[in-house]
Design an enzyme around this catalytic site. Structure first.
Site, PDB file in Angstrom:
ATOM      1  N   SER A   9      32.969  43.329  51.645  1.00 39.94           N
ATOM      2  CA  SER A   9      32.557  44.436  50.792  1.00 39.94           C
ATOM      3  C   SER A   9      32.971  44.104  49.363  1.00 39.94           C
ATOM      4  CB  SER A   9      33.252  45.724  51.243  1.00 39.94           C
ATOM      5  OG  SER A   9      33.297  46.638  50.167  1.00 39.94           O
ATOM      6  N   HIS A  34      28.049  43.145  52.367  1.00 38.64           N
ATOM      7  CA  HIS A  34      28.096  44.574  52.695  1.00 38.64           C
ATOM      8  C   HIS A  34      28.162  45.321  51.366  1.00 38.64           C
ATOM      9  CE1 HIS A  34      29.389  48.130  55.107  1.00 38.64           C
ATOM     10  NE2 HIS A  34      30.159  48.404  54.066  1.00 38.64           N
ATOM     11  N   ASP A  36      28.214  48.684  49.310  1.00 34.98           N
ATOM     12  CA  ASP A  36      28.588  50.089  49.476  1.00 34.98           C
ATOM     13  C   ASP A  36      27.910  50.969  48.435  1.00 34.98           C
ATOM     14  OD1 ASP A  36      30.508  50.112  51.710  1.00 34.98           O
ATOM     15  OD2 ASP A  36      31.694  48.797  50.420  1.00 34.98           O
ATOM     16  N   MET A  38      27.253  54.683  47.111  1.00 39.48           N
ATOM     17  CA  MET A  38      27.842  56.038  47.189  1.00 39.48           C
ATOM     18  C   MET A  38      27.191  56.939  46.150  1.00 39.48           C
ATOM     19  SD  MET A  38      31.887  55.159  47.526  1.00 39.48           S
ATOM     20  CE  MET A  38      32.461  53.785  48.538  1.00 39.48           C
ATOM     21  N   HIS A  68      25.357  49.872  52.878  1.00 37.34           N
ATOM     22  CA  HIS A  68      26.056  50.943  53.592  1.00 37.34           C
ATOM     23  C   HIS A  68      25.824  52.213  52.782  1.00 37.34           C
ATOM     24  CE1 HIS A  68      30.235  52.649  54.963  1.00 37.34           C
ATOM     25  NE2 HIS A  68      29.211  53.372  55.408  1.00 37.34           N
ATOM     26  N   MET A  70      26.286  55.599  51.842  1.00 36.88           N
ATOM     27  CA  MET A  70      27.173  56.775  51.921  1.00 36.88           C
ATOM     28  C   MET A  70      26.593  57.837  50.987  1.00 36.88           C
ATOM     29  SD  MET A  70      30.746  54.662  52.052  1.00 36.88           S
ATOM     30  CE  MET A  70      30.020  53.211  51.307  1.00 36.88           C
ATOM     31  N   MET A 139      33.373  53.704  61.283  1.00 32.60           N
ATOM     32  CA  MET A 139      34.272  53.696  60.118  1.00 32.60           C
ATOM     33  C   MET A 139      35.721  53.777  60.580  1.00 32.60           C
ATOM     34  SD  MET A 139      32.545  53.256  57.411  1.00 32.60           S
ATOM     35  CE  MET A 139      33.900  53.489  56.243  1.00 32.60           C
ATOM     36  N   GLY A 144      34.599  56.183  51.121  1.00 33.71           N
ATOM     37  CA  GLY A 144      34.728  56.586  49.716  1.00 33.71           C
ATOM     38  C   GLY A 144      35.484  55.587  48.862  1.00 33.71           C
ATOM     39  N   PHE A 145      36.465  54.926  49.450  1.00 38.07           N
ATOM     40  CA  PHE A 145      37.316  54.047  48.642  1.00 38.07           C
ATOM     41  C   PHE A 145      37.742  52.831  49.451  1.00 38.07           C
ATOM     42  CE2 PHE A 145      37.735  58.378  47.240  1.00 38.07           C
ATOM     43  CZ  PHE A 145      37.539  58.275  45.859  1.00 38.07           C
ATOM     44  N   GLY A 146      37.879  51.703  48.752  1.00 35.98           N
ATOM     45  CA  GLY A 146      38.457  50.524  49.369  1.00 35.98           C
ATOM     46  C   GLY A 146      39.978  50.641  49.369  1.00 35.98           C
ATOM     47  N   GLY A 147      40.614  49.753  50.100  1.00 45.55           N
ATOM     48  CA  GLY A 147      42.071  49.657  50.061  1.00 45.55           C
ATOM     49  C   GLY A 147      42.827  50.725  50.822  1.00 45.55           C
ATOM     50  N   ASP A 173      34.602  48.963  59.542  1.00 44.21           N
ATOM     51  CA  ASP A 173      34.677  48.957  58.075  1.00 44.21           C
ATOM     52  C   ASP A 173      35.774  49.907  57.630  1.00 44.21           C
ATOM     53  OD1 ASP A 173      34.138  48.887  55.347  1.00 44.21           O
ATOM     54  OD2 ASP A 173      32.321  50.114  55.491  1.00 44.21           O
ATOM     55  N   GLY A 174      36.723  49.347  56.878  1.00 44.15           N
ATOM     56  CA  GLY A 174      37.801  50.153  56.309  1.00 44.15           C
ATOM     57  C   GLY A 174      39.167  49.660  56.754  1.00 44.15           C
ATOM     58  N   GLY A 175      39.889  49.037  55.849  1.00 43.52           N
ATOM     59  CA  GLY A 175      41.238  48.582  56.157  1.00 43.52           C
ATOM     60  C   GLY A 175      41.287  47.409  57.114  1.00 43.52           C
ATOM     61  N   GLY A 195      37.090  44.339  52.679  1.00 48.49           N
ATOM     62  CA  GLY A 195      36.990  44.409  51.219  1.00 48.49           C
ATOM     63  C   GLY A 195      38.198  43.783  50.563  1.00 48.49           C
TER      64      GLY A 195
HETATM   65  C1  DX5 Z   1      34.756  52.453  52.151  1.00 45.96           C
HETATM   66  C2  DX5 Z   1      33.719  51.366  52.181  1.00 45.96           C
HETATM   67  C3  DX5 Z   1      34.266  50.082  52.673  1.00 45.96           C
HETATM   68  C4  DX5 Z   1      35.399  49.543  51.825  1.00 45.96           C
HETATM   69  C5  DX5 Z   1      36.141  48.477  52.542  1.00 45.96           C
HETATM   70  O1  DX5 Z   1      34.156  53.661  51.898  1.00 45.96           O
HETATM   71  O2  DX5 Z   1      32.660  51.723  53.036  1.00 45.96           O
HETATM   72  O3  DX5 Z   1      33.236  49.128  52.822  1.00 45.96           O
HETATM   73  O4  DX5 Z   1      34.961  49.037  50.603  1.00 45.96           O
HETATM   74  O5  DX5 Z   1      37.228  48.068  51.778  1.00 45.96           O
HETATM   75  P1  DX5 Z   1      38.636  47.781  52.441  1.00 45.96           P
HETATM   76  O6  DX5 Z   1      38.450  46.625  53.365  1.00 45.96           O
HETATM   77  O7  DX5 Z   1      39.510  47.466  51.283  1.00 45.96           O
HETATM   78  O8  DX5 Z   1      39.056  49.025  53.170  1.00 45.96           O
HETATM   79 ZN    ZN Z   2      31.290  50.097  53.629  1.00 49.44          ZN
END
Ligand code: DX5
Ligand code: ZN
Length: 217
Positions: A9, A34, A36, A38, A68, A70, A139, A144-147, A173-175, A195
């Site tokens: 991502s 991927h 994202d 939003m 993706h 969102m 998910m 909404g956010f990476g990290g 996807d996510g963490g 990501g």
């Molecule tokens: C979150 C996104 C993810 C995110 C993944 O809403 O859909 O794709 O960017 O980032 P990490 O791997 O840092 O959680």
């Molecule tokens: Zn995503």
């Protein structure tokens, strides 16, 4: 048959350098990108939409693009994303009234169909539509956010899908990163989004290879 696929991502990359950052990931072994999208409504954040994806596609002709979505109205952007030569349109089922109709439209537009669910959505909600989908995205954070921190308690959803659908592509996807990939692999995920785990790594190539090796049976 099932193949392990690593899809970075680019959300937390330097988006002013979207093309070079994406190309670097592909050169370092990414199987797909991927992307994202939003809308500030379905999730409390904004990123980019089809104009940016189309520009990126004009620079990167070959790679597999997954968007993706969102967004609150995924039915609204199907033609635009198809025009941007997106390969797979992965959308959240939560805001959609007629999921089957959106699946059909995505396919008619020439894209693969991905169905995504948020952490609070039960897996049963997406199981109704699996025959229409190429992939299901579970998910592992609130979108909404990476990290954010990986939610291990989503793994039973993955396991249930894998037990019932041996050939389904299941994406997480996510963490997801080196410290959480083994859970995902054990539960049966085969499409791996990561990501910050990749973007912040010193050696992107090594991390992507390790992620992939962890998932390859
Ligand atoms: C979150 C996104 C993810 C995110 C993944 O809403 O859909 O794709 O960017 O980032 P990490 O791997 O840092 O959680
Ligand atoms: Zn995503």
């Amino acid at each position: 048959s099932l193949r392990a696929q690593i899809g970075p991502s680019i959300l937390n990359a330097d988006l002013s350098q979207l093309h070079s950052e994406s190309q670097k990931l592909l050169d370092n072994g990414a199987d797909y990108l991927h992307l994202d999208v939003m809308d500030g409504h379905f999730v409390p954040n904004l990123t980019f939409g089809h104009p940016v994806v189309k520009c990126l596609r004009s620079k990167i002709k070959e790679a597999f693009f997954e968007t993706h979505m969102m967004v609150s109205k995924p039915e609204q952007w199907i033609n635009e994303m198809a025009d941007a030569q997106v390969d797979q349109y992965t959308f959240h089922i939560e805001p959609v009234e007629d999921v089957a109709a959106v699946c059909r439209k995505v396919r008619e537009a020439g894209m693969k169909v991905g169905l995504a669910i948020k952490p609070k959505t039960p897996v049963e909600a997406v199981e109704l539509f699996i025959e229409m989908a190429d992939l299901v995205l579970i998910m592992t954070v609130e979108p909404g956010f990476g990290g954010q921190k990986f939610m291990e308690d989503m793994m039973p959803k993955v396991k249930r899908l894998r037990d019932n659908h041996p050939l389904l592509n299941i994406e997480v996807d996510g963490g997801v990163a080196l410290n959480t990939i083994d859970c995902c692999a054990k539960a049966g995920a085969n499409w791996i989004v990561s990501g910050t785990g990749i973007i912040k790594a010193q050696d992107q190539q090594a991390v992507m290879k390790q992620l992939k090796d962890s998932v390859t049976q």
